[in-house]
Design a protein around this motif. Structure first.
Motif, PDB file in Angstrom:
ATOM      1  N   UNK A 141       5.662   9.411   2.860  1.00  0.00           N
ATOM      2  CA  UNK A 141       6.051  10.561   3.681  1.00  0.00           C
ATOM      3  C   UNK A 141       5.785  10.243   5.136  1.00  0.00           C
ATOM      4  N   UNK A 142       6.545  10.876   6.000  1.00  0.00           N
ATOM      5  CA  UNK A 142       6.319  10.773   7.441  1.00  0.00           C
ATOM      6  C   UNK A 142       6.037  12.168   7.987  1.00  0.00           C
ATOM      7  N   UNK A 143       4.947  12.282   8.706  1.00  0.00           N
ATOM      8  CA  UNK A 143       4.614  13.523   9.396  1.00  0.00           C
ATOM      9  C   UNK A 143       4.967  13.366  10.868  1.00  0.00           C
ATOM     10  N   UNK A 144       5.618  14.395  11.432  1.00  0.00           N
ATOM     11  CA  UNK A 144       6.026  14.343  12.830  1.00  0.00           C
ATOM     12  C   UNK A 144       6.024  15.752  13.400  1.00  0.00           C
ATOM     13  N   UNK A 145       6.009  15.841  14.731  1.00  0.00           N
ATOM     14  CA  UNK A 145       6.094  17.150  15.370  1.00  0.00           C
ATOM     15  C   UNK A 145       7.443  17.798  15.055  1.00  0.00           C
ATOM     16  N   UNK A 146       7.488  19.132  14.972  1.00  0.00           N
ATOM     17  CA  UNK A 146       8.749  19.811  14.654  1.00  0.00           C
ATOM     18  C   UNK A 146       9.823  19.532  15.702  1.00  0.00           C
ATOM     19  N   UNK A 147      11.091  19.642  15.324  1.00  0.00           N
ATOM     20  CA  UNK A 147      12.172  19.503  16.303  1.00  0.00           C
ATOM     21  C   UNK A 147      11.974  20.464  17.471  1.00  0.00           C
ATOM     22  N   UNK A 148      12.337  19.990  18.670  1.00  0.00           N
ATOM     23  CA  UNK A 148      12.158  20.779  19.898  1.00  0.00           C
ATOM     24  C   UNK A 148      13.517  21.082  20.525  1.00  0.00           C
ATOM     25  N   UNK A 179       0.826  -1.204   0.000  1.00  0.00           N
ATOM     26  CA  UNK A 179       0.000   0.000   0.000  1.00  0.00           C
ATOM     27  C   UNK A 179       0.864   1.260   0.000  1.00  0.00           C
ATOM     28  N   UNK A 180       0.282   2.331  -0.507  1.00  0.00           N
ATOM     29  CA  UNK A 180       0.921   3.637  -0.483  1.00  0.00           C
ATOM     30  C   UNK A 180       0.466   4.332   0.810  1.00  0.00           C
ATOM     31  N   UNK A 181       1.416   4.586   1.716  1.00  0.00           N
ATOM     32  CA  UNK A 181       1.072   4.982   3.082  1.00  0.00           C
ATOM     33  C   UNK A 181       1.726   6.312   3.466  1.00  0.00           C
ATOM     34  N   UNK A 182       0.953   7.143   4.152  1.00  0.00           N
ATOM     35  CA  UNK A 182       1.499   8.291   4.874  1.00  0.00           C
ATOM     36  C   UNK A 182       1.595   7.874   6.329  1.00  0.00           C
ATOM     37  N   UNK A 183       2.759   8.053   6.931  1.00  0.00           N
ATOM     38  CA  UNK A 183       2.922   7.712   8.341  1.00  0.00           C
ATOM     39  C   UNK A 183       2.928   8.997   9.163  1.00  0.00           C
ATOM     40  N   UNK A 184       2.244   8.963  10.319  1.00  0.00           N
ATOM     41  CA  UNK A 184       2.138  10.143  11.169  1.00  0.00           C
ATOM     42  C   UNK A 184       2.387   9.731  12.615  1.00  0.00           C
ATOM     43  N   UNK A 185       3.511  10.199  13.182  1.00  0.00           N
ATOM     44  CA  UNK A 185       3.839   9.854  14.557  1.00  0.00           C
ATOM     45  C   UNK A 185       4.983  10.713  15.050  1.00  0.00           C
ATOM     46  N   UNK A 186       5.206  10.691  16.351  1.00  0.00           N
ATOM     47  CA  UNK A 186       6.261  11.532  16.917  1.00  0.00           C
ATOM     48  C   UNK A 186       7.178  10.802  17.888  1.00  0.00           C
ATOM     49  N   UNK A 187       6.685  10.205  18.982  1.00  0.00           N
ATOM     50  CA  UNK A 187       7.597   9.637  19.980  1.00  0.00           C
ATOM     51  C   UNK A 187       8.085   8.243  19.624  1.00  0.00           C
ATOM     52  N   UNK A 188       8.892   7.684  20.510  1.00  0.00           N
ATOM     53  CA  UNK A 188       9.423   6.346  20.308  1.00  0.00           C
ATOM     54  C   UNK A 188       8.354   5.288  20.173  1.00  0.00           C
ATOM     55  N   UNK A 189       7.199   5.493  20.804  1.00  0.00           N
ATOM     56  CA  UNK A 189       6.086   4.543  20.699  1.00  0.00           C
ATOM     57  C   UNK A 189       5.732   4.249  19.251  1.00  0.00           C
ATOM     58  N   UNK A 203      -1.544  19.670   0.273  1.00  0.00           N
ATOM     59  CA  UNK A 203      -0.274  18.966   0.126  1.00  0.00           C
ATOM     60  C   UNK A 203      -0.385  17.524   0.631  1.00  0.00           C
ATOM     61  N   UNK A 204      -1.142  17.347   1.693  1.00  0.00           N
ATOM     62  CA  UNK A 204      -1.385  16.002   2.233  1.00  0.00           C
ATOM     63  C   UNK A 204      -2.153  15.156   1.216  1.00  0.00           C
ATOM     64  N   UNK A 205      -3.223  15.729   0.670  1.00  0.00           N
ATOM     65  CA  UNK A 205      -4.035  14.991  -0.297  1.00  0.00           C
ATOM     66  C   UNK A 205      -3.255  14.658  -1.564  1.00  0.00           C
ATOM     67  N   UNK A 206      -2.328  15.553  -1.939  1.00  0.00           N
ATOM     68  CA  UNK A 206      -1.552  15.351  -3.166  1.00  0.00           C
ATOM     69  C   UNK A 206      -0.629  14.132  -3.089  1.00  0.00           C
ATOM     70  N   UNK A 207      -0.398  13.630  -1.889  1.00  0.00           N
ATOM     71  CA  UNK A 207       0.433  12.433  -1.748  1.00  0.00           C
ATOM     72  C   UNK A 207      -0.284  11.178  -2.256  1.00  0.00           C
ATOM     73  N   UNK A 208      -1.598  11.291  -2.464  1.00  0.00           N
ATOM     74  CA  UNK A 208      -2.371  10.219  -3.100  1.00  0.00           C
ATOM     75  C   UNK A 208      -2.185   8.878  -2.379  1.00  0.00           C
ATOM     76  N   UNK A 209      -2.394   8.911  -1.045  1.00  0.00           N
ATOM     77  CA  UNK A 209      -2.148   7.721  -0.231  1.00  0.00           C
ATOM     78  C   UNK A 209      -3.348   6.778  -0.215  1.00  0.00           C
ATOM     79  N   UNK A 210      -3.060   5.500  -0.080  1.00  0.00           N
ATOM     80  CA  UNK A 210      -4.126   4.521   0.164  1.00  0.00           C
ATOM     81  C   UNK A 210      -4.645   4.640   1.588  1.00  0.00           C
ATOM     82  N   UNK A 211      -3.744   4.906   2.521  1.00  0.00           N
ATOM     83  CA  UNK A 211      -4.119   4.995   3.930  1.00  0.00           C
ATOM     84  C   UNK A 211      -3.082   5.833   4.670  1.00  0.00           C
TER      85      UNK A 211
END
Length: 308
Positions: free
Chosen positions: A28-35, A1-11, A74-82
């Motif tokens: 693509x991976x979406x994550x919180x900005x560097x702190x 599948x074509x996947x966008x991943x969205x997460x931040x911590x080690x979990x 921009x998110x939609x343009x990634x044309x993800x399955x999930x």
């Protein structure tokens, strides 16, 4: 599948690794900005997900918000399955939830509808739950209200929040790969209407130990706050974190918050605790025996503190 991943911590990292290992195309991976972090907070530190994604050659995005129509486009343009979401940290607006062909699937660390919200692992420990688990939830606009496609259960036992989080992260990664392998075989099932509880974010003030509580409750607090922020009390004017402790059945009526021997056994509202792993402010983690060699605490010492 074509996947966008969205997460931040080690979990979230085990799920990202599992998706790649299963042969999915993580676009693509979406994550919180560097702190701020590093030594004395002078450097900016990328999230564990960003670090892992970059190591895997996956492009990383970290918008401050997803409410901007340009970000949504921009998110939609990634044309993800999930989109696969694991402790991302931002609310997903409806246009984002609807963009992937199969919507957004969340790895949630509880047995829904119990412990919806930000801190399900810690709240399960604090409440004395015998078991908890992970649900693969089809996301919708409500707070963790979506139907669940698959869940797994684990005993809480006497695990710390850190150990339990690691176990749930590994389990959630396996479950997500299973669901994505055959979506039709794992249809979304509505959550029960009964048994809803909310796992509010942990406030640092909660980490202060209240020895008027029972020894069982105090020991749960110590496990729920380990590794962060760390349950603490003041001893001889110094803040000391208690990172592990054993419960003793002996009661000392009226002695709550007082040491009852030279081994740092502390009376509670019911029973007593004996810390086994401690940390003085600015020092390394040590056993209680090591602490007492250089920081003796006499029997009868009042142990307390003030709110952070």
């Amino acid at each position: 599948m074509r996947i966008i991943f969205m997460g931040t911590p080690g979990f979230a990292v085990p799920t990202l690794d599992a998706l790649v290992a299963a042969g999915h195309d993580v676009v693509a991976a979406y994550s919180q900005p560097p702190r701020p972090g590093g030594r004395r907070g002078r450097d900016t530190v990328a999230s564990p997900v960003q670090q892992r994604a970059e190591a895997l050659g996956i492009a990383v995005r970290h918008p401050v918000s997803l409410r901007d129509p340009a970000e949504q486009a921009a998110f939609a343009a990634l044309d993800a399955d999930v989109a696969v979401v694991a402790a991302y940290g931002l609310i997903l607006p409806k246009p984002v939830l609807a963009a992937p062909r199969h919507g957004c699937l969340n790895v949630h660390g509880s047995l829904l509808p119990r412990w919806r919200g930000a801190a399900p692992v810690q709240r399960a420990i604090l409440a004395g739950d015998a078991e908890t688990g992970v649900g693969i939830m089809q996301m919708e606009a409500g707070l963790d209200t979506g139907p669940v496609r698959l869940e797994g259960r684990v005993p809480v036992d006497h695990k710390t929040a850190g150990a339990l989080t690691d176990e749930l992260a590994a389990l959630g990664a396996r479950l997500m790969v299973t669901v994505l392998g055959d979506l039709d075989a794992h249809p979304p099932v509505a959550q029960p209407a009964e048994g809803v509880t909310y796992a509010a974010k942990i406030d640092k003030a909660e980490a202060r130990i209240d020895f008027t509580q029972s020894a069982v409750a105090v020991e749960r607090l110590i496990r729920a706050m380990h590794p962060a922020p760390g349950a603490w009390c003041e001893i001889a004017g110094e803040r000391v974190k208690l990172l592990a402790a054993e419960v003793l059945p002996f009661s000392f009526p009226g002695g709550e918050g007082t040491t009852v021997d030279a081994g740092l056994t502390i009376a509670c509202g019911d029973g007593a605790i004996r810390p086994t792993l401690v940390q003085r402010a600015g020092r390394a983690v040590t056993s209680t025996a090591e602490l007492l060699r250089g920081f003796p605490v006499a029997s009868g010492t009042t142990v307390g503190g003030t709110a952070a």
